[in-house]
Design a protein around this motif. Structure first.
Motif, short mmCIF file in Angstrom:
data_model
loop_
_atom_site.label_atom_id
_atom_site.label_comp_id
_atom_site.label_asym_id
_atom_site.label_seq_id
_atom_site.Cartn_x
_atom_site.Cartn_y
_atom_site.Cartn_z
N THR A 21 0.82 -1.21 0.00
CA THR A 21 0.00 0.00 0.00
C THR A 21 0.85 1.26 0.00
O THR A 21 0.35 2.35 0.27
CB THR A 21 -0.95 0.01 1.22
OG1 THR A 21 -0.18 -0.17 2.42
CG2 THR A 21 -1.98 -1.11 1.11
N GLY A 22 2.15 1.13 -0.30
CA GLY A 22 3.02 2.28 -0.46
C GLY A 22 3.37 3.01 0.82
O GLY A 22 3.85 4.14 0.77
N ASN A 23 3.15 2.38 1.96
CA ASN A 23 3.42 3.03 3.24
C ASN A 23 4.79 2.57 3.74
O ASN A 23 4.90 1.72 4.63
CB ASN A 23 2.32 2.69 4.25
CG ASN A 23 2.28 3.66 5.40
OD1 ASN A 23 3.30 4.23 5.78
ND2 ASN A 23 1.10 3.86 5.97
N PHE A 24 5.84 3.14 3.18
CA PHE A 24 7.20 2.65 3.43
C PHE A 24 7.69 2.99 4.84
O PHE A 24 8.44 2.21 5.43
CB PHE A 24 8.16 3.20 2.37
CG PHE A 24 7.78 2.76 0.99
CD1 PHE A 24 8.02 1.47 0.58
CD2 PHE A 24 7.15 3.62 0.11
CE1 PHE A 24 7.65 1.04 -0.68
CE2 PHE A 24 6.77 3.21 -1.14
CZ PHE A 24 7.02 1.90 -1.54
N ASP A 25 7.27 4.12 5.38
CA ASP A 25 7.69 4.46 6.73
C ASP A 25 7.18 3.42 7.73
O ASP A 25 7.92 2.97 8.61
CB ASP A 25 7.18 5.85 7.12
CG ASP A 25 7.89 6.96 6.35
OD1 ASP A 25 9.01 6.70 5.83
OD2 ASP A 25 7.34 8.07 6.27
N GLN A 26 5.91 3.04 7.58
CA GLN A 26 5.35 2.02 8.47
C GLN A 26 6.01 0.66 8.25
O GLN A 26 6.22 -0.10 9.19
CB GLN A 26 3.84 1.91 8.24
CG GLN A 26 3.03 3.05 8.84
CD GLN A 26 2.82 2.88 10.34
OE1 GLN A 26 3.56 2.16 11.01
NE2 GLN A 26 1.81 3.55 10.88
N ALA A 27 6.31 0.33 7.00
CA ALA A 27 6.96 -0.94 6.71
C ALA A 27 8.33 -1.02 7.39
O ALA A 27 8.66 -2.03 8.04
CB ALA A 27 7.11 -1.14 5.20
N LEU A 28 9.12 0.04 7.28
CA LEU A 28 10.45 0.06 7.89
C LEU A 28 10.34 0.09 9.41
O LEU A 28 11.18 -0.51 10.12
CB LEU A 28 11.25 1.25 7.38
CG LEU A 28 11.63 1.15 5.89
CD1 LEU A 28 12.20 2.47 5.39
CD2 LEU A 28 12.62 0.01 5.65
N ARG A 29 9.31 0.73 9.91
CA ARG A 29 9.10 0.74 11.36
C ARG A 29 8.78 -0.66 11.87
O ARG A 29 9.29 -1.09 12.91
CB ARG A 29 7.95 1.70 11.70
CG ARG A 29 7.80 2.01 13.17
CD ARG A 29 6.68 3.01 13.37
NE ARG A 29 6.53 3.38 14.75
CZ ARG A 29 5.56 4.14 15.22
NH1 ARG A 29 4.65 4.62 14.38
NH2 ARG A 29 5.48 4.45 16.50
#
Length: 492
Positions: free
Chosen positions: A447-455
């Motif tokens: 879903t393009g939410n890279f900050d959350q993925a890396l978190r």
């Protein structure tokens, strides 16, 4: 561990603004990438000097991440399965060479469909309701496949290269906005088109005419009635009066004129129309399901189907009553009309799945489990059956079997955000914390939410008891996430 219980995890405001500005501003490849792709053209493909097939594929898949994170997706597995089957029924008869397709179905009642470079085919649920037959719906899909097979995106990019690339990027951005907000998308697209030169508009018309011609060939080759294409476009055009000054989204991205409809009618007259196909209730079942789904007044649509069922023996009316009654909580009425369905409707897979949904709503979980297990034995690879089984197992608190089923789904549908979300939730109920993190990582990346993925990756790496294999897998996934984010910034 931080709990995130939000199905539609939106992109951060900063990243979405960055991505949208990029879409509206510039979408050409980097100089180094363009140089490499120019040295390695696709044989007999004049558009490869503008953008390679592989670059189109990457662009489309990365654009799809933005779409999934911003637009409401249709999580009804029956609707998705039906449209996917219809799409793949057409593909072998199309001119498509790169068949790495991905279907995205949007929970949007407007009449729209679109094709994005790289094999992304988008369908708004409202388009199914707008069609009056399966062939009419298939005609729109055939038209979109023609856009992909003729690589109209790359052709337009080549055309725009001599002028400015804003027009093409603006259309992509407007599709995204329209999927989120119908009126906003119309306004953005109108502004984009108004700013384009006459030559650019003419080029777009040529693309549409070519997509009509090739799409009609695909439709005929698949054994469907080519008359369905002008019929569908004429119907959508007539719907202008229901939209006031603003036409349906499809007519904004696919301008339909009287001359274009006349041209398609002339083509039909020169084609040999196939014999009518044997009737199948598939289209009527899915269309009825979506009519109930999109109804803002379930009580009113229930009364409409009840009236229709009294005056006609058509199965779709009783199926409509069943669905609408379930939505209003009248489970007894729903069962009554399920029993009234003709045999070919009641024994249809889609209706059997609906009946298991009724059993769950009635709290008859043991019967639902038995029925879903029987369907899984009969249709082991069916997406809607697998999702039904996973849901039944979860609601029956059989979390181990539910997670196994979600993982089986993701083997064949790795981009299914709904399955990743449900897997994360179910793993959480089992207490498998690392598995929760990993499922959420996949969900956020899709879903393009890279900050959350890396978190989530950071949370996962802090878990106790990680094996060397776990550490290696997480580090590899972190590199992949960072690479995808780099690609997104480069593309958009």
């Amino acid at each position: 561990m931080e709990c995130v219980h939000v199905r539609n995890a939106f992109l951060s405001g900063h990243f979405f603004t960055f991505a949208l500005i990029g879409l509206l501003g510039l979408s050409t490849p980097s100089a180094a990438q363009t140089a490499l792709e120019t040295r390695l053209p696709v044989l007999s493909d004049a558009t490869s000097s503008a953008i390679s097939l592989q670059s189109e594929y990457r662009l489309g898949r990365n654009w799809a991440r933005i779409l999934r994170g911003q637009a409401p997706l249709m999580h009804d597995a029956l609707v998705y399965h039906y449209l996917e089957e219809l799409l793949w029924d057409l593909v072998p008869h199309s001119q498509l060479q790169d068949r790495r397709l991905e279907l995205i179905v949007l929970d949007n009642p407007t009449f729209n469909a679109f094709a994005v470079p790289g094999g992304i085919v988008g369908v708004h649920g409202g388009l199914v309701v707008a069609a009056e037959s399966e062939d009419e719906l298939a005609s729109v899909l055939a038209h979109e496949l023609a856009h992909l097979s003729q690589r109209h995106f790359a052709q337009r990019l080549e055309e725009e290269r001599r002028n400015r690339p804003v027009m093409l990027a603006g259309v992509l951005a407007s599709i995204l906005i329209g999927a989120m907000d119908t009126q906003g998308g119309a306004a953005a697209l109108s502004s984009t088109l108004a700013a384009s030169a006459q030559a650019q508009l003419a080029f777009s018309r040529r693309n549409e005419e070519e997509a009509d011609r090739i799409g009609m060939q695909t439709l005929t080759a698949s054994g469907r009635d080519p008359q369905a294409m002008p019929d569908m476009f004429s119907r959508l055009q007539r719907n202008y009066r229901f939209y006031g000054q603003r036409p349906p989204e499809f007519l904004l991205t696919h301008p339909v004129t009287e001359s274009r409809i006349a041209d398609s009618l002339n083509r039909v007259s020169s084609l040999q129309r196939p014999s009518p196909r044997p009737y199948s209730p598939d289209f009527d079942l899915i269309r009825t399901r979506l009519q109930v789904h999109f109804s803002s007044q379930p009580g009113e649509i229930l009364q409409r189907f009840l009236a229709d069922s009294r005056s006609s023996q058509a199965g779709r009316h009783d199926y409509g009553v069943m669905l609408a009654a379930m939505r209003t909580g009248d489970l007894a009425l729903a069962e009554t009309h399920y029993r009234k369905l003709p045999d070919n409707w009641r024994q249809h897979l889609y209706t059997e799945i609906t009946y298991v949904e009724w059993l769950l709503a009635a709290g008859r979980k043991a019967e639902a489990a038995e029925a879903s297990q029987r369907l899984l034995a009969l249709y082991p690879g069916s997406l809607p059956v697998q999702k039904l089984q996973a849901r039944v197992m979860r609601e029956s608190q059989n979390y181990t079997q539910a997670t196994a089923q979600y993982r089986a789904i993701l083997q064949n549908y790795p981009n299914d955000t709904d399955a990743w979300y449900e897997l994360a939730e179910t793993e959480g109920l089992l207490g498998n914390i690392l598995a929760v993190h990993e499922a959420r990582i996949e969900y956020f990346l899709l879903t393009g939410n890279f900050d959350q993925a890396l978190r989530q990756l950071e949370f996962a790496k802090r878990e106790r008891g990680l094996t060397a294999s776990d550490q290696e897998r997480l580090e590899r996934r972190e590199k992949e996430a960072q690479e995808i984010r780099r690609q997104m910034r480069e593309d958009f």
